[in-house]
Design a protein around this motif. Structure first.
Motif, PDB file in Angstrom:
ATOM      1  N   PRO A   1       0.802  -1.223   0.000  1.00 54.31           N
ATOM      2  CA  PRO A   1       0.000   0.000   0.000  1.00 54.31           C
ATOM      3  C   PRO A   1       0.841   1.282   0.000  1.00 54.31           C
ATOM      4  O   PRO A   1       0.464   2.266  -0.633  1.00 54.31           O
TER       5      PRO A   1
ATOM      6  N   LEU B   1      -6.529   5.430   3.182  1.00 50.45           N
ATOM      7  CA  LEU B   1      -6.543   4.041   2.753  1.00 50.45           C
ATOM      8  C   LEU B   1      -6.569   3.152   4.003  1.00 50.45           C
ATOM      9  O   LEU B   1      -5.614   3.140   4.779  1.00 50.45           O
ATOM     10  N   PHE B   2      -7.682   2.474   4.199  1.00 44.33           N
ATOM     11  CA  PHE B   2      -7.809   1.555   5.338  1.00 44.33           C
ATOM     12  C   PHE B   2      -7.347   0.158   4.912  1.00 44.33           C
ATOM     13  O   PHE B   2      -7.907  -0.407   3.971  1.00 44.33           O
ATOM     14  N   ILE B   3      -6.351  -0.378   5.577  1.00 43.87           N
ATOM     15  CA  ILE B   3      -5.887  -1.742   5.257  1.00 43.87           C
ATOM     16  C   ILE B   3      -6.790  -2.780   5.909  1.00 43.87           C
ATOM     17  O   ILE B   3      -6.974  -3.865   5.393  1.00 43.87           O
ATOM     18  N   LYS B   4      -7.313  -2.441   7.084  1.00 40.07           N
ATOM     19  CA  LYS B   4      -8.261  -3.322   7.761  1.00 40.07           C
ATOM     20  C   LYS B   4      -9.514  -2.538   8.072  1.00 40.07           C
ATOM     21  O   LYS B   4      -9.446  -1.319   8.278  1.00 40.07           O
ATOM     22  N   THR B   5     -10.630  -3.211   8.137  1.00 41.99           N
ATOM     23  CA  THR B   5     -11.870  -2.542   8.516  1.00 41.99           C
ATOM     24  C   THR B   5     -11.703  -1.934   9.905  1.00 41.99           C
ATOM     25  O   THR B   5     -11.281  -2.632  10.822  1.00 41.99           O
TER      26      THR B   5
ATOM     27  N   PHE C   1      -3.369  -1.777  -8.404  1.00 36.81           N
ATOM     28  CA  PHE C   1      -2.959  -1.984  -7.005  1.00 36.81           C
ATOM     29  C   PHE C   1      -3.761  -3.135  -6.396  1.00 36.81           C
ATOM     30  O   PHE C   1      -3.210  -4.027  -5.757  1.00 36.81           O
TER      31      PHE C   1
ATOM     32  N   LEU D   1       0.768  -6.170  -4.298  1.00 38.23           N
ATOM     33  CA  LEU D   1       0.861  -5.007  -3.404  1.00 38.23           C
ATOM     34  C   LEU D   1      -0.285  -5.005  -2.393  1.00 38.23           C
ATOM     35  O   LEU D   1      -0.163  -4.469  -1.309  1.00 38.23           O
ATOM     36  N   SER D   2      -1.424  -5.581  -2.776  1.00 37.70           N
ATOM     37  CA  SER D   2      -2.606  -5.546  -1.898  1.00 37.70           C
ATOM     38  C   SER D   2      -2.909  -6.916  -1.310  1.00 37.70           C
ATOM     39  O   SER D   2      -4.049  -7.215  -0.976  1.00 37.70           O
TER      40      SER D   2
ATOM     41  N   GLU E   1      -2.576  -8.236   1.513  1.00 36.80           N
ATOM     42  CA  GLU E   1      -3.165  -8.321   2.866  1.00 36.80           C
ATOM     43  C   GLU E   1      -4.411  -7.448   2.981  1.00 36.80           C
ATOM     44  O   GLU E   1      -4.746  -6.920   4.045  1.00 36.80           O
ATOM     45  N   TYR E   2      -5.113  -7.288   1.890  1.00 40.96           N
ATOM     46  CA  TYR E   2      -6.220  -6.349   1.797  1.00 40.96           C
ATOM     47  C   TYR E   2      -7.479  -7.163   1.523  1.00 40.96           C
ATOM     48  O   TYR E   2      -7.609  -7.774   0.474  1.00 40.96           O
ATOM     49  N   TYR E   3      -8.387  -7.198   2.469  1.00 42.72           N
ATOM     50  CA  TYR E   3      -9.566  -8.068   2.345  1.00 42.72           C
ATOM     51  C   TYR E   3     -10.845  -7.281   2.582  1.00 42.72           C
ATOM     52  O   TYR E   3     -11.062  -6.785   3.690  1.00 42.72           O
TER      53      TYR E   3
ATOM     54  N   GLN F   1     -11.907  -4.407   1.675  1.00 49.70           N
ATOM     55  CA  GLN F   1     -11.814  -2.969   1.932  1.00 49.70           C
ATOM     56  C   GLN F   1     -12.386  -2.163   0.763  1.00 49.70           C
ATOM     57  O   GLN F   1     -12.580  -2.674  -0.335  1.00 49.70           O
ATOM     58  N   THR F   2     -12.634  -0.893   1.025  1.00 50.31           N
ATOM     59  CA  THR F   2     -13.114   0.016  -0.017  1.00 50.31           C
ATOM     60  C   THR F   2     -12.100   1.126  -0.199  1.00 50.31           C
ATOM     61  O   THR F   2     -11.762   1.820   0.760  1.00 50.31           O
ATOM     62  N   LEU F   3     -11.608   1.254  -1.416  1.00 51.41           N
ATOM     63  CA  LEU F   3     -10.611   2.278  -1.713  1.00 51.41           C
ATOM     64  C   LEU F   3     -11.341   3.478  -2.327  1.00 51.41           C
ATOM     65  O   LEU F   3     -11.887   3.381  -3.418  1.00 51.41           O
ATOM     66  N   PHE F   4     -11.364   4.556  -1.593  1.00 48.44           N
ATOM     67  CA  PHE F   4     -11.982   5.787  -2.102  1.00 48.44           C
ATOM     68  C   PHE F   4     -10.930   6.619  -2.814  1.00 48.44           C
ATOM     69  O   PHE F   4      -9.940   7.015  -2.208  1.00 48.44           O
TER      70      PHE F   4
END
Lengths: 248, 246
Positions: A226, A243-247, B227, B232-233, B235-237, B239-242
């Protein structure tokens, strides 16, 4: 060939945790890095690991909560690197103290380092990037706790919520200068800060219960992808986002 | 050397707008693309443009609101490409109708095309990826309007808000299988859908945002999708990318 070849980066809080792995990762991608930390030997230690791996880095002692110290560190870094293209602000502290027992000195210290420090570093690097006329990338470490709150860390939660709102504003203000400023919320990660004030049993319990889908708590290295996204061209149209990596 | 060399992906709504830009962008990074669209000729145009640029693509017609058609799409794509690693869900519509004038039929149509379609595509592709035992990546196009709401588009807003929640839920579920599912909210980009739903004054306003002073182009969105489709992502589960403030 790294994706940051020729870039010049500053990483605050670079002695340990996120700041250390980010310093190493930016260097691996070809950036030369000024590693900032309040612990001079810690900053130099990270810089040494970068150089041992064939990268370029220099350690810089700084108290991010002190305006004069930040300006001096910026001047020193600009001289060493020849300019600044990237700044990743990781420096921060967290303590576990209930509100009703919290001394105002502790509150003020956390806000000074985590939030005012962010302002001072972002202001200094924005001025430098604007003077260079090169644009640049700024990434600020916030936290999901800035949205959800954090029991026994009200000062930390408040400072991180402040970082979110500050970065949203910064993002819009510096965008006309070709600077992308965004924030990142990494989620619970196995760093010295996360372990602070917890017993090993509590740490293990968090590791097994916090993240049901990947069965482990985050490692500092998980943040690298990220961060590379936010300091690369891929995010060129993101201004002041979180940018949130975890909720949270 | 592309970021997606050897990957095989499906892009829905690939005939125009963001779907087209993503199809072209993913192919430029080395992925082979099944370009899916309701209007076959638009999907074929995108696919032929990819091939003309030296990439690989097939066009497949699909009504994403129909479960059986989506299954056929995934079967055809898997057969044609050999496997599926990536799914990018761009298909969607944005009619403008005030709540008090909105027919039940229009409400259901927007839900079916924007929302239920993602249930069908994510389910079918998840089954395919799990059968392959390979892990994979999915990106669902949501919208800041799913958080902030949008006047005269209550169905669109509701569908996009639902996508954010749906993605959060399956992000955790499919994380167990090595699949990263995430959503992206691109902000207003210059697409046929945006133009059809936006009056000239608002387009003018969007073109003069104080921070970048230009209307975002569909290809500007691709970096965020890349991304979400790369390691690169990892570990990203859910999520919402704004990409823009809501």
């Amino acid at each position: 060939m790294g994706q940051l070849d020729g870039k010049r980066a500053i990483v605050t809080g670079g002695a340990s945790g996120f700041g250390k792995v980010i310093s190493q990762a930016l260097a691996r991608e070809g950036a030369s890095v000024a590693v900032w930390d309040v612990r001079k030997e810690g900053a130099e230690g990270t810089a040494k690991t970068v150089e041992a791996a064939g990268g370029k880095a220099t350690g810089v002692a700084v108290d991010v909560s002190d305006s004069a110290s930040v300006q001096m560190a910026m001047a020193q870094s600009v001289e060493a690197l020849g300019g600044v293209d990237i700044m990743v602000n990781c420096a921060g502290v967290m303590y576990r103290t209930p509100i009703i027992e919290m001394p105002v000195e502790e509150w003020t210290q956390v806000i000074s380092i985590n939030l005012t420090g962010m302002f001072l570093c972002c202001q200094a690097v924005s001025r430098q990037m604007i003077e260079q006329g090169t644009g640049g990338k700024i990434v600020n470490f916030a936290s999901g706790r800035g949205v959800t709150g954090s029991v026994n860390s009200a000062h930390y939660a408040a400072s991180k919520g402040g970082v979110l709102a500050f970065t949203t504003t910064l993002g819009m203000e510096v965008a006309p200068h070709g600077i992308n400023a965004n924030s990142i919320c990494p989620g619970a990660t196995d760093t010295p800060m996360m372990r602070g004030g917890l017993t090993e049993e509590q740490v293990q319990s968090r590791m097994s219960s916090d993240v049901p889908y990947n069965k482990r708590i985050g490692k500092p290295e998980d943040i690298i992808g990220p961060i590379l996204f936010l300091v690369s061209e891929s995010s060129k149209d993101m201004y002041g986002q979180t940018l949130f990596i975890k909720t949270p | 050397m592309g970021l997606l060399d050897g990957k095989k992906g499906i892009v829905t709504g690939g005939g125009s707008g963001l779907g087209r830009a993503n199809s072209l962008g993913l192919a430029a990074e080395g992925a082979e693309i099944a370009v899916a669209d309701l209007r076959l000729e638009t999907a074929q145009k995108t696919a032929s443009d990819i091939v003309a640029a030296g990439g690989k693509a097939v066009a497949i017609q699909v009504d994403v609101s129909k479960g059986d058609e989506v299954q056929t799409l995934v079967d055809k794509a898997a057969e044609s490409l050999g496997r599926i690693d990536l799914l990018v869900n761009c298909a969607g519509i944005l009619p403008k109708t005030p709540l008090i004038d909105m027919s039940e039929e229009e409400w259901r149509r927007v839900m079916d095309i924007n929302m239920t379609s993602m249930f069908f595509t994510c389910r079918a592709v998840a089954r395919q990826i799990i059968a392959q035992g390979s892990g994979g990546k999915m990106v669902n196009f949501a919208s800041g309007r799913g958080v902030s709401g949008m006047e005269n588009a209550s169905h669109y807003s509701a569908s996009k808000g639902a996508i954010i929640a749906f993605t959060a839920a399956i992000g955790m579920e499919l994380g167990h299988h090595g699949i990263n599912v995430n959503a992206v909210c691109p902000g207003a980009a210059d697409t046929p859908m945006m133009r059809s739903a936006t009056d000239d004054a608002s387009v003018e306003f969007l073109s003069n945002a104080p921070y970048n002073r230009r209307l975002v182009k569909p290809e500007d969105i691709v970096g965020s999708v890349l991304f979400l489709l790369t390691d690169l992502s990892k570990e990203y589960y859910g999520q919402t990318l704004f990409m823009k403030a809501t």
